[in-house]
Scaffold this active site. Structure first.
Site, mmCIF file in Angstrom:
data_model
loop_
_atom_site.group_PDB
_atom_site.id
_atom_site.type_symbol
_atom_site.label_atom_id
_atom_site.label_comp_id
_atom_site.label_asym_id
_atom_site.label_seq_id
_atom_site.Cartn_x
_atom_site.Cartn_y
_atom_site.Cartn_z
ATOM 1 N N LYS A 1 -14.240 46.916 68.453
ATOM 2 C CA LYS A 1 -14.478 46.693 69.870
ATOM 3 C C LYS A 1 -14.967 45.265 70.086
ATOM 4 C CE LYS A 1 -13.686 50.978 71.230
ATOM 5 N NZ LYS A 1 -12.688 51.362 72.250
ATOM 6 N N LYS B 1 -2.225 58.109 74.746
ATOM 7 C CA LYS B 1 -3.275 59.124 74.665
ATOM 8 C C LYS B 1 -2.840 60.305 75.527
ATOM 9 C CE LYS B 1 -7.162 56.009 73.796
ATOM 10 N NZ LYS B 1 -8.349 55.345 74.387
#
Length: 369
Positions: free
Chosen positions: A164, A263
């Site tokens: 991240k 997703k």
């Protein structure tokens, strides 16, 4: 043909082994809704609502999804006979958005249907793989801690690492990881932390040979991403921006990305996930299966969709032990030599660990149809 008799919504919560941090939120306890669909023959199918407890990733939460399922989506199935799961999405699209709530119900019906056909869900979707490569996410901005975690994950066989990033927590983090792991398949996920004013900062990351930068700009943008992609060498991967099939189509036409993160929960279910896979493959865009800190039910659906031929990048489908002391499915998802086996049994190929489910249960409601 499927005639649904009842649907049970299980609201569960478990503590993660390690906190998961982005610049938007830190998750220590994971809530979710497990959807159990029971047909007139007593067959059971399972789906999972992957929304978080608060609306930091999308506007949906566990509570809003429960409301939408109970009060709007499940009633649409009353007195309905379903011949194929593809019929579910158009039915639920009477009401806008709320993709994660829709996906929890739609995937449960896919599992039920696959079991009724005595076929593996992966094969019904068009999957051709017997195993899928596994990647992992490192949720820390501390370089030393990131390296420590990566060492452990590589020892476990994971084939790709995602970190991240955000302004001020990007160059030094990537540089430190690259210095330690020069050949590591590495990607960065920005979760919309940047703007076009920071193009030069993002250009600096080109030197590190990243597989992709995921969602650098606004969560609902495809136009500015097209501008950015023209300026940087690293492929852009779109995540939050792709909520519908049309989002994917338009992003591809605009040149907004070189990669799409699929997703199931974010796009409303398996039908749309497969459609996005198909149009991406047709246009030479890479796809991979993203993760949502899921329990075993959603992880099983991810394995099924990742078995399709266009999923060429290791997905965020980690072992159950990566997140939980005990998952809610049996057997637990395992990574062996960097791969997860695609189940050959009917449906998702996993059973519910009733004891673990009940131990994590906060609330449940049975809805008769």
């Amino acid at each position: 043909m499927i005639k649904i008799n009842s649907i049970t919504l299980y609201v569960i919560s478990k503590k993660l082994k390690l906190p998961f941090a982005t610049h938007l939120a830190t998750v220590t306890d994971r809530e979710a809704i497990i959807v159990e669909v029971i047909d007139s023959e007593g067959g059971k199918g399972y789906g999972e609502v992957v929304a978080f407890s608060s609306p930091w990733y999308t506007e949906e939460t566990v509570r809003t999804c429960f409301h939408m399922l109970k009060d709007y989506f499940i009633p649409l199935l009353k007195n309905k006979t379903i011949s194929h799961p593809d019929e579910v999405t158009p039915l639920l699209d009477k009401y806008r958005r709320n993709q994660m709530a829709k996906a929890g119900l739609e995937t449960a019906i896919w599992d039920l249907y696959a079991k009724s056909q005595e076929k593996a869900l992966s094969r019904l979707l068009g999957g051709c793989k017997t195993k899928v490569p596994s990647g992992v996410v490192v949720g820390t901005s501390n370089v030393d801690e990131a390296i420590r975690q990566i060492d452990l994950y590589l020892a476990d066989g994971y084939q790709r690492v995602k970190v991240k990033i955000s302004p001020g927590h990007d160059f030094n983090l990537i540089e430190g990881i690259r210095s330690r792991f020069p050949d590591l398949p590495l990607m960065a996920d920005a979760n919309s932390a940047y703007t076009l004013n920071e193009i030069e900062r993002l250009k600096e990351l080109d030197q590190f040979g990243l597989l992709m930068i995921e969602q650098p700009l606004a969560h609902d943008d495809i136009i500015d991403h097209a501008k950015l992609q023209k300026e940087i060498q690293t492929p852009i991967c779109l995540d939050e921006s792709i909520v519908t099939f049309n989002d994917a189509r338009q992003a591809i036409e605009l040149g907004s990305c070189g990669v799409i993160n699929v997703k199931i929960g974010r796009v409303g279910g398996l039908k749309t996930a497969k459609q996005i896979h198909d149009i991406a493959v047709q246009n030479g865009i890479q796809v991979w299966c993203g993760g949502m800190l899921e329990f075993g039910v959603s992880r099983a659906h991810n394995i099924a969709i990742a078995s399709l031929p266009g999923f060429t990048i290791p997905g965020d489908i980690s072992a159950s032990s990566r997140y939980w002391a005990e998952d809610i499915t049996t057997p637990e998802v395992m990574v062996e030599n960097g791969y997860i086996q695609v189940p050959e049994g009917p449906g998702i190929g996993f059973s519910i660990n009733e004891k673990s489910l009940n131990n994590s249960l906060q609330f449940k409601e049975i809805i008769r149809l």
